[in-house]
Scaffold this active site. Structure first.
Site, mmCIF file in Angstrom:
data_model
loop_
_atom_site.group_PDB
_atom_site.id
_atom_site.type_symbol
_atom_site.label_atom_id
_atom_site.label_comp_id
_atom_site.label_asym_id
_atom_site.label_seq_id
_atom_site.Cartn_x
_atom_site.Cartn_y
_atom_site.Cartn_z
ATOM 1 N N LYS A 111 59.829 44.155 29.754
ATOM 2 C CA LYS A 111 58.473 44.260 30.295
ATOM 3 C C LYS A 111 58.545 44.305 31.816
ATOM 4 O O LYS A 111 59.158 43.435 32.437
ATOM 5 C CB LYS A 111 57.622 43.055 29.866
ATOM 6 C CG LYS A 111 56.224 43.069 30.464
ATOM 7 C CD LYS A 111 55.344 42.021 29.821
ATOM 8 C CE LYS A 111 55.340 40.686 30.514
ATOM 9 N NZ LYS A 111 54.598 40.641 31.785
ATOM 10 N N ASP A 127 53.323 46.545 32.017
ATOM 11 C CA ASP A 127 52.222 45.578 31.906
ATOM 12 C C ASP A 127 51.407 45.574 33.197
ATOM 13 O O ASP A 127 51.580 44.711 34.052
ATOM 14 C CB ASP A 127 52.855 44.198 31.633
ATOM 15 C CG ASP A 127 51.849 43.071 31.548
ATOM 16 O OD1 ASP A 127 50.656 43.335 31.342
ATOM 17 O OD2 ASP A 127 52.283 41.903 31.678
ATOM 18 N N LYS A 168 47.874 46.139 33.137
ATOM 19 C CA LYS A 168 46.514 45.651 32.813
ATOM 20 C C LYS A 168 45.416 46.413 33.552
ATOM 21 O O LYS A 168 44.662 45.843 34.351
ATOM 22 C CB LYS A 168 46.394 44.153 33.130
ATOM 23 C CG LYS A 168 47.376 43.267 32.371
ATOM 24 C CD LYS A 168 47.080 41.805 32.614
ATOM 25 C CE LYS A 168 48.011 40.864 31.862
ATOM 26 N NZ LYS A 168 49.404 40.854 32.368
ATOM 27 N N ASP A 219 39.143 49.703 35.269
ATOM 28 C CA ASP A 219 38.397 50.454 36.286
ATOM 29 C C ASP A 219 37.430 51.367 35.546
ATOM 30 O O ASP A 219 37.291 51.255 34.320
ATOM 31 C CB ASP A 219 39.387 51.252 37.169
ATOM 32 C CG ASP A 219 38.847 51.485 38.574
ATOM 33 O OD1 ASP A 219 37.647 51.817 38.711
ATOM 34 O OD2 ASP A 219 39.613 51.346 39.542
ATOM 35 N N THR A 250 44.811 34.145 29.046
ATOM 36 C CA THR A 250 44.989 32.752 28.584
ATOM 37 C C THR A 250 44.709 31.755 29.708
ATOM 38 O O THR A 250 44.558 30.575 29.462
ATOM 39 C CB THR A 250 46.405 32.528 28.022
ATOM 40 O OG1 THR A 250 47.336 33.112 28.923
ATOM 41 C CG2 THR A 250 46.560 33.149 26.653
ATOM 42 N N ARG A 259 60.970 33.317 31.199
ATOM 43 C CA ARG A 259 61.902 32.324 31.718
ATOM 44 C C ARG A 259 62.885 31.711 30.723
ATOM 45 O O ARG A 259 64.012 31.406 31.123
ATOM 46 C CB ARG A 259 61.113 31.241 32.457
ATOM 47 C CG ARG A 259 60.559 31.759 33.785
ATOM 48 C CD ARG A 259 59.387 30.971 34.280
ATOM 49 N NE ARG A 259 58.239 31.115 33.398
ATOM 50 C CZ ARG A 259 57.089 30.479 33.566
ATOM 51 N NH1 ARG A 259 56.938 29.650 34.580
ATOM 52 N NH2 ARG A 259 56.085 30.681 32.739
HETATM 53 O O1 C5P Z 1 58.323 33.093 31.577
HETATM 54 P P1 C5P Z 1 57.368 33.222 30.431
HETATM 55 O O2 C5P Z 1 58.051 33.294 29.073
HETATM 56 O O3 C5P Z 1 56.257 32.211 30.470
HETATM 57 O O4 C5P Z 1 56.732 34.678 30.671
HETATM 58 C C1 C5P Z 1 55.689 35.173 29.884
HETATM 59 C C2 C5P Z 1 55.294 36.530 30.367
HETATM 60 O O5 C5P Z 1 54.132 36.935 29.651
HETATM 61 C C3 C5P Z 1 54.899 36.593 31.853
HETATM 62 O O6 C5P Z 1 55.266 37.899 32.323
HETATM 63 C C4 C5P Z 1 53.408 36.421 31.836
HETATM 64 O O7 C5P Z 1 52.783 37.035 32.928
HETATM 65 C C5 C5P Z 1 53.041 37.137 30.539
HETATM 66 N N1 C5P Z 1 51.777 36.722 29.942
HETATM 67 C C6 C5P Z 1 51.493 35.405 29.577
HETATM 68 N N2 C5P Z 1 50.287 35.076 29.014
HETATM 69 C C7 C5P Z 1 49.383 36.020 28.808
HETATM 70 C C8 C5P Z 1 49.637 37.353 29.155
HETATM 71 C C9 C5P Z 1 50.854 37.667 29.733
HETATM 72 O O8 C5P Z 1 52.327 34.540 29.754
HETATM 73 N N3 C5P Z 1 48.238 35.701 28.226
#
Ligand code: C5P
Length: 232
Positions: free
Chosen positions: A32, A59, A61, A64, A119, A211
């Site tokens: 992603k 990603d 998003k 517009d 979220t 992460r």
């Molecule tokens: O590091 P981590 O596993 O928390 O990363 C989750 C990824 O998913 C990040 O790129 C974050 O921006 C994305 N994301 C999220 N929650 C959402 C939409 C996207 O954590 N509702």
């Protein structure tokens, strides 16, 4: 496309991204690319990662007026990404325009999914800032339904919502779910989390993992563990 693990490459430079991807010598994970990396490096980062043989979820998003989203989606489609997204709150007309823009002359197009409510938005901020008074769970489901009616392929949602989205919109409607953590791992700033195995049980189609893989001592092993729990 079947179930897969998508690695969130949340890096601020191409250099860091390639240092990370170079660790993967066998498999070519689905990755992603989010706003941070795209705004740092521009479309060349998409072309370069694609050239290395990875599938890409771009990603960005989009949100517009329909005409602008349509024309922007046409440009993203030419970058040959595999999946991209927009905000369902841009309305059904915007989502339909996006699909039109995304569809290539030969009729193919990347998967298009919608963000429902972020979220980071909770009931209180939705009511106070957005003046939306319905329960947030109903808003999420309504936006998912709108995305389905506009012809989109699925939504980004919490793994906890994936089952309900499938009940409402059908099992073929994709659920792409971040907020994944290993049972023995750090939760960090994610509040509502699930393990890859739980996400599989609940029916997520794709998990987005950042992460727990990118910050792991052994990222390849962490990725393989996700795949073993979620896909195999
Ligand atoms: O590091 P981590 O596993 O928390 O990363 C989750 C990824 O998913 C990040 O790129 C974050 O921006 C994305 N994301 C999220 N929650 C959402 C939409 C996207 O954590 N509702």
């Amino acid at each position: 496309m079947g179930k897969d693990v998508i690695i969130a490459c949340d890096f601020d430079s191409a250099e860091k991204t390639f240092a990370f991807l170079d660790k993967f010598t066998g498999r070519k994970p689905f990755v992603k690319i989010g706003m941070e990396l795209y705004y740092a490096e521009g479309p060349s980062i998409v072309r370069e990662i694609k050239k290395r043989g990875h599938k890409i979820f771009l990603d960005l998003k989009l949100h517009d007026i329909p005409n602008t989203v349509k024309k922007s989606m046409a440009v993203l489609s030419r970058l040959d990404v595999d999946m991209t997204n927009l905000h369902a709150s841009g309305t059904k007309r915007m989502m339909e325009a996006a699909l039109e823009g995304l569809t290539r002359p030969d009729g193919t197009r990347p998967i298009l999914i919608a963000v429902t409510q972020l979220t980071s938005t909770d009931q209180e901020s939705m009511e106070k800032d957005l003046l939306i008074k319905e329960p947030i769970a109903d808003v999420v489901m309504h936006y998912a339904q709108n995305a389905k009616e506009a012809g989109l392929d699925g939504v980004v949602c919490s793994p906890l919502e994936a089952g309900k989205v499938h009940d409402r919109c059908g099992t073929g409607f994709l659920t792409v779910t971040p907020g994944v953590r290993f049972a023995d791992g750090d939760v960090g700033d994610q509040k509502r989390v699930m393990t890859p195995a739980e996400a599989k049980r609940i029916g997520s189609d794709y998990i987005v993992v950042g992460r727990p893989i990118t910050a792991a001592a052994d990222p390849v092993a962490a990725y393989e563990r996700c795949v073993a729990e979620f896909v195999d």
